[in-house]
Scaffold this motif. Structure first.
Motif, PDB file in Angstrom:
ATOM      1  N   LEU A  37       0.860  -1.184   0.000  1.00 20.91           N
ATOM      2  CA  LEU A  37       0.000   0.000   0.000  1.00 20.91           C
ATOM      3  C   LEU A  37       0.892   1.229   0.000  1.00 20.91           C
ATOM      4  N   TYR A  38       0.544   2.209  -0.813  1.00 18.60           N
ATOM      5  CA  TYR A  38       1.256   3.494  -0.788  1.00 18.60           C
ATOM      6  C   TYR A  38       0.246   4.559  -1.171  1.00 18.60           C
ATOM      7  N   LEU A  39      -0.288   5.226  -0.160  1.00 23.37           N
ATOM      8  CA  LEU A  39      -1.299   6.258  -0.370  1.00 23.37           C
ATOM      9  C   LEU A  39      -0.729   7.607   0.015  1.00 23.37           C
ATOM     10  N   VAL A  40      -0.937   8.598  -0.831  1.00 21.01           N
ATOM     11  CA  VAL A  40      -0.554   9.973  -0.502  1.00 21.01           C
ATOM     12  C   VAL A  40      -1.826  10.798  -0.409  1.00 21.01           C
ATOM     13  N   SER A  41      -1.945  11.570   0.671  1.00 22.38           N
ATOM     14  CA  SER A  41      -3.187  12.303   0.904  1.00 22.38           C
ATOM     15  C   SER A  41      -2.881  13.623   1.591  1.00 22.38           C
ATOM     16  N   THR A  53       0.887   7.000   3.655  1.00 22.58           N
ATOM     17  CA  THR A  53       0.496   5.772   4.345  1.00 22.58           C
ATOM     18  C   THR A  53       1.053   4.587   3.568  1.00 22.58           C
TER      19      THR A  53
ATOM     20  N   HIS B   5      -6.008   2.233  10.240  1.00 18.31           N
ATOM     21  CA  HIS B   5      -6.055   2.797   8.890  1.00 18.31           C
ATOM     22  C   HIS B   5      -7.454   2.587   8.338  1.00 18.31           C
ATOM     23  N   SER B  41      -7.736  12.791   5.845  1.00 24.20           N
ATOM     24  CA  SER B  41      -7.065  13.330   4.663  1.00 24.20           C
ATOM     25  C   SER B  41      -7.718  12.786   3.405  1.00 24.20           C
ATOM     26  N   GLU B  42      -7.410  13.451   2.286  1.00 24.85           N
ATOM     27  CA  GLU B  42      -8.019  13.089   1.001  1.00 24.85           C
ATOM     28  C   GLU B  42      -6.932  12.649   0.034  1.00 24.85           C
ATOM     29  N   ASN B  43      -7.156  11.523  -0.573  1.00 26.02           N
ATOM     30  CA  ASN B  43      -6.206  10.930  -1.519  1.00 26.02           C
ATOM     31  C   ASN B  43      -5.863  11.931  -2.635  1.00 26.02           C
ATOM     32  N   LEU B  44      -4.572  12.172  -2.835  1.00 23.97           N
ATOM     33  CA  LEU B  44      -4.149  13.130  -3.860  1.00 23.97           C
ATOM     34  C   LEU B  44      -4.372  12.596  -5.271  1.00 23.97           C
ATOM     35  N   GLU B  45      -4.492  11.287  -5.391  1.00 25.33           N
ATOM     36  CA  GLU B  45      -4.681  10.695  -6.716  1.00 25.33           C
ATOM     37  C   GLU B  45      -6.153  10.483  -7.053  1.00 25.33           C
ATOM     38  N   VAL B  51      -8.882   9.105   3.737  1.00 21.20           N
ATOM     39  CA  VAL B  51      -8.049   8.250   4.594  1.00 21.20           C
ATOM     40  C   VAL B  51      -8.196   8.734   6.038  1.00 21.20           C
TER      41      VAL B  51
END
Lengths: 100, 100
Positions: A37-41, A53, B5, B41-45, B51
């Motif tokens: 898993l690799y989430l950016v937020s 995350t 998570h 938070s909100e996923n940038l993608e 999240v």
């Protein structure tokens, strides 16, 4: 399994560049061995504050990732944008509970 | 220590309401006993994909939180907005490594 939680705060002038950089890192890292898993937020309460995350199959896989030249370049880019609070903490995952 | 998570996806029509609800939940939950971290938070993608990052002193503290009427009401509100993929997973934190 490894759970990792990272945060960083971008100066407003570099917030869009940071968003774009984090998206690129996420897309690349998800291709790596052991990356589960690799989430950016972005923090809903504090724009410009970002959350990374990660879940990895093992600490060895995470360390292999961290040793990649691209990761060193990304960290240098982060510092170059005046981001001084990048923090990443990892834990071995213990007993799991599915809350919902 | 407990690491948690969570993720959920809001239909576009309810994305702003979900952002506001998550901010309110975060502010309230951080006041609760044993809550060491509660970030929304909100996923940038993927806009509209959110999240929830939690840390609790113990599973007992997290379960006390989950049993609060306000939490039940929030989950009902989530379902009322057509959000069907709310997932929350918690782990006992094992060995910690400060990556950076």
């Amino acid at each position: 399994m490894i759970l990792s939680h990272g945060t960083l705060t971008a100066p407003e002038a570099h917030a869009d560049a940071t968003r774009q950089m984090l998206r690129q890192i996420a897309q690349a890292t998800r291709q790596e061995t052991g990356c589960q898993l690799y989430l950016v937020s972005e923090n809903l309460e504090t724009p410009g504050h970002f959350v990374i995350t990660e879940q990895w199959a093992s600490m060895e896989d995470m360390q292999t990732h961290l040793a990649l030249p691209a990761v060193g370049e990304a960290i240098a880019a982060v510092h170059g944008m005046g981001i001084t609070d990048l923090t990443i903490t990892a834990w071995e995952a213990g007993t799991q509970t599915q809350i919902m």
